[in-house]
Design an enzyme around this catalytic site. Structure first.
Site, PDB file in Angstrom:
ATOM      1  N   CYS A 187       0.815  -1.203   0.000  1.00 59.12           N
ATOM      2  CA  CYS A 187       0.000   0.000   0.000  1.00 59.12           C
ATOM      3  C   CYS A 187       0.846   1.248   0.000  1.00 59.12           C
ATOM      4  CB  CYS A 187      -0.973   0.055   1.163  1.00 59.12           C
ATOM      5  SG  CYS A 187      -0.499   1.166   2.465  1.00 59.12           S
ATOM      6  N   ARG A 231       1.595   0.098  -5.564  1.00 57.87           N
ATOM      7  CA  ARG A 231       1.816  -0.570  -4.284  1.00 57.87           C
ATOM      8  C   ARG A 231       0.540  -1.200  -3.721  1.00 57.87           C
ATOM      9  NH1 ARG A 231       6.435   1.101  -1.796  1.00 57.87           N
ATOM     10  NH2 ARG A 231       5.585   0.505   0.204  1.00 57.87           N
ATOM     11  N   TRP A 268      -3.816  -2.222  -0.153  1.00 61.15           N
ATOM     12  CA  TRP A 268      -3.711  -3.620  -0.556  1.00 61.15           C
ATOM     13  C   TRP A 268      -4.149  -4.397   0.676  1.00 61.15           C
ATOM     14  CZ3 TRP A 268      -1.144  -8.175   0.740  1.00 61.15           C
ATOM     15  CH2 TRP A 268      -1.163  -9.178  -0.250  1.00 61.15           C
ATOM     16  N   GLY A 282       0.905  -1.774   6.422  1.00 60.97           N
ATOM     17  CA  GLY A 282       1.498  -2.846   7.215  1.00 60.97           C
ATOM     18  C   GLY A 282       0.438  -3.712   7.871  1.00 60.97           C
ATOM     19  N   GLU A 285      11.056 -17.718 -14.532  1.00 59.09           N
ATOM     20  CA  GLU A 285      10.671 -16.310 -14.642  1.00 59.09           C
ATOM     21  C   GLU A 285       9.644 -16.117 -15.769  1.00 59.09           C
ATOM     22  OE1 GLU A 285      10.806 -13.859 -12.843  1.00 59.09           O
ATOM     23  OE2 GLU A 285      10.602 -12.091 -14.108  1.00 59.09           O
ATOM     24  N   LYS A 292       6.000 -14.503 -15.156  1.00 58.76           N
ATOM     25  CA  LYS A 292       5.533 -13.328 -15.904  1.00 58.76           C
ATOM     26  C   LYS A 292       4.153 -13.604 -16.480  1.00 58.76           C
ATOM     27  CE  LYS A 292       7.300 -10.703 -15.003  1.00 58.76           C
ATOM     28  NZ  LYS A 292       8.327 -10.452 -14.095  1.00 58.76           N
ATOM     29  N   GLU A 350       1.320 -14.057 -13.686  1.00 59.53           N
ATOM     30  CA  GLU A 350       0.974 -12.895 -12.858  1.00 59.53           C
ATOM     31  C   GLU A 350       0.182 -11.851 -13.621  1.00 59.53           C
ATOM     32  OE1 GLU A 350       4.339 -10.853 -11.055  1.00 59.53           O
ATOM     33  OE2 GLU A 350       5.526 -11.023 -12.864  1.00 59.53           O
TER      34      GLU A 350
HETATM   35  N1  GLU Z   1      -3.463  -3.980   7.220  1.00 56.19           N
HETATM   36  C1  GLU Z   1      -4.127  -2.820   6.696  1.00 56.19           C
HETATM   37  C2  GLU Z   1      -5.445  -3.194   6.031  1.00 56.19           C
HETATM   38  O1  GLU Z   1      -5.702  -4.297   5.680  1.00 56.19           O
HETATM   39  C3  GLU Z   1      -3.261  -2.028   5.771  1.00 56.19           C
HETATM   40  C4  GLU Z   1      -2.944  -2.760   4.518  1.00 56.19           C
HETATM   41  C5  GLU Z   1      -2.073  -1.979   3.589  1.00 56.19           C
HETATM   42  O2  GLU Z   1      -0.872  -1.866   3.900  1.00 56.19           O
HETATM   43  O3  GLU Z   1      -2.600  -1.536   2.555  1.00 56.19           O
HETATM   44  O4  GLU Z   1      -6.280  -2.371   5.874  1.00 56.19           O
END
Ligand code: GLU
Length: 608
Positions: A2, A27, A75, A102, A481, A485, A488
């Site tokens: 993220c 991200r 994310w 995180g 690889e 590629k 994904e």
């Molecule tokens: N753990 C948080 C969530 O799920 C933050 C995820 C992130 O880093 O986007 O909302």
């Protein structure tokens, strides 16, 4: 993963936040949101979906007045992508707002405690405990509340925080998730990564673990977890700002594939001096190199595949035994790290959570770590004992191409250097390898110029269900690889197999028309792999082969052949991967997939 951004200054914050998020969308991109202090209160708009949705909802930011704000592109790790789970998250009165990158590992325990104290949760995220815990600790001093919060949290985080009753300030803090601060004449910024703030400044402060920063429009102050003020020095970033733009290409991935000749050249040419290899920033002496008895190459994803290739290169050239390990395995498997071991951690971002943990594990056991890293000043670059940079510039597409190519080059250079210092490589061989390396950029260019042919072939396979990649030795590593590629970005199931292994089970999956991509660049293995191609072809497979010019014998066993120019046997990966990247790219486009932002993925994997 993220991306987080924050801005405080003279200008309207929301458009700056949206622009910053657009540079970080690689991200994480399942939802996005921003919160801005408008002079009386904190206003927030957030939504599931791509950043585009948020831009529309906010009229490109116009709907949110105010000159201080924070933003997030998510994310999801805890709670599905949804409007409520999107960040930012508020405390109950809406006076404290947080964005988070995180995972809070002890969030369940904290959540239960907070519920017992009367807090109500609206989302399923781990992040919401942070907003409520800050509320619980806050008594008018943001720094004190943040420090208390940090003592309670387990896991990884970078936060951007605004307190409504401190309207002229933004706070940010990190532990094991990246965070940078930029100072500009137009205001001060926080971000997860450099591209988000390149437009405003090149002067960047890297926030270390458990450091807190307070930004106002004209100042920034850094603190440690004990709330003591600390001094920090800025790093100057010399990336070309255009490198983070598409520059006329349809996709970042295509642009980055086209940047490979330059990225490869930028990575080797400053290191070749007077016919020798000099890696200035690395700081490994000849004595250090001679003392190495064993190498571990530790990495994730495509970087791991470069390690798989370079195992052959190191062992072949320098005669040092090499083990290649996935960082997520290495860190928990209690590896045997004896004196004389060198751990090489390979990572584009320098922030990959598993790779960082592997590095720390090795350092804990007194084993030197060399980081091969693309981002100057990133956590792995700073924490490793030795560092060698790849000069790929910013890579935005989630599927790596140019960073991968430069990681190969960096390891070739290292292996050659090690071989030289250890007396394993005769002068003529060294000189001829350097010549072959110098030719790689233009050979890559030549392969890229054949893209239409590969596009036509790829178009036939947009409806494929399974694809196999086979090869032996280095060709097996290339296959891994090529397969990654494809899967994904096109969502087609594909697997890479050591060509000789297929008949021990997997060949049962070959049906009429199944595509098998064979990589055949290692002369001494030509005949062996061709036999394996014949095996699958006689069971109905359609075979595409990537081989060296002159090896026309493969035509007997292949339906479609792509020739790569001649190069040193250890460098063939750098060429053979180009048609495989193009193949994956065109299958993905043909299927109408989002090439640069494939589903469920994010680029810089800063969670475990
Ligand atoms: N753990 C948080 C969530 O799920 C933050 C995820 C992130 O880093 O986007 O909302």
């Amino acid at each position: 993963m993220c991306g987080i951004v924050g801005y405080i200054g003279e200008e309207q914050a929301a458009p700056i936040l949206l622009d910053g998020l657009s540079k970080l969308e690689y991200r994480g991109y399942d939802s996005a949101g921003i919160a801005v202090y408008n002079g009386t209160e904190i206003q927030m708009i957030k939504s599931m979906g791509r950043l585009k949705v948020l831009s529309e909802l906010t009229h490109d930011g116009a709907k949110l007045p105010g000159t201080a704000g924070i933003g997030h592109t998510r994310w999801a790790t805890h709670g599905a992508p949804s409007d409520v789970n999107a960040h930012p998250h508020f405390n109950k009165t809406g006076s404290i707002v947080v964005v988070h990158n995180g995972i809070i590992e002890n969030y369940l325990k904290l959540r239960q405690k907070l519920i017992r104290r009367g807090y109500e949760f609206v989302s399923e995220t781990d992040t919401e405990v942070v907003a409520h815990l800050l509320d619980y600790y806050y008594q008018g001093n943001p720094l004190e509340a943040i420090a208390k919060l940090m003592h309670r949290l387990e896991g990884s985080y970078a936060f951007g925080i605004i307190f409504q009753d401190h309207p002229g300030e933004i706070y940010a803090v990190r532990k094991d998730s990246p965070l940078i601060v930029g100072a500009s004449s137009r205001g001060n910024l926080i971000a997860s990564d450099v591209p988000a703030i390149l437009k405003y400044t090149r002067s960047v402060y890297f926030i270390e673990n458990e450091e807190i920063v307070r930004l106002s429009k004209e100042s920034m102050t850094f603190y440690n977890i004990d709330e003591e003020e600390i001094e920090k020095q800025p790093v100057t970033i010399d990336w070309d700002i255009n490198a983070a733009e598409k520059g006329g290409y349809e996709h970042f991935m295509l642009k980055e594939m086209y940047e490979q000749p330059k990225a490869v050249r930028d990575t080797f040419s400053p290191r070749i001096k007077d016919g020798d290899i000099v890696i200035e920033e690395m700081g490994l002496s000849d004595e250090d190199i001679k003392a190495v008895k064993k190498i571990y190459i530790v990495a994730c994803g495509s970087a791991y595949h470069t390690g798989m290739t370079c195992k052959y290169v190191f062992e072949g050239l320098a005669r040092i035994p090499v083990e290649v390990d996935l960082a997520s395995e290495f860190r928990y498997r209690n590896p045997i790290l004896e004196p004389g071991t060198l751990v090489i951690v390979v990572t584009q971002s320098g922030e990959t959570a598993d790779s960082l943990a592997a590095l720390r594990e090795a350092k804990k056991r007194d084993v030197p770590v060399l980081g091969i890293v693309n981002v100057v000043g990133s956590s792995i670059a700073r924490e490793a004992d030795h560092v060698m940079y790849t000069w790929a510039g910013p890579e935005i597409a989630v599927a790596t191409t140019k960073a991968y190519s430069t990681q190969l080059i960096a390891q070739y250079l290292l292996a050659m250097k090690f071989a030289r210092v250890r007396g394993e490589m005769p002068d003529e061989m060294f000189a001829s390898m350097l010549e072959d390396m110098e030719r790689l950029p233009e050979q890559i260019e030549m392969l890229l110029s054949n893209k239409e042919k590969i596009q036509r072939f790829a178009n036939r396979y947009v409806a494929a269900r399974d694809v196999f990649f086979i090869g032996r030795g280095i060709d097996y590593a290339i296959s891994m690889e090529g397969s990654l590629k494809l899967k994904e970005i096109s969502y087609i199931h594909s697997e890479a197999y050591a060509a000789g292994e297929l008949k021990h089970g997997t060949i049962s999956l070959i049906e009429e028309g199944t595509l098998v991509n064979a990589v055949v660049t290692q002369e001494e293995l030509f005949k062996k792999t061709i036999s394996n191609m014949v095996e699958v072809k006689s069971r109905g497979a359609c075979v595409m082969a990537v081989t060296q010019v002159g090896n026309t014998e493969v035509e007997k066993a292949a339906d479609y052949v792509i020739y790569i120019p001649k190069t040193n046997r250890y460098f063939t990966n750098s060429l053979a991967i180009i048609p495989l990247q193009l193949f994956a790219y065109y299958v993905s486009i043909g299927k109408g997939c989002d090439v640069d932002k494939p589903r469920n993925l994010a680029k810089s994997v800063t969670v475990e």
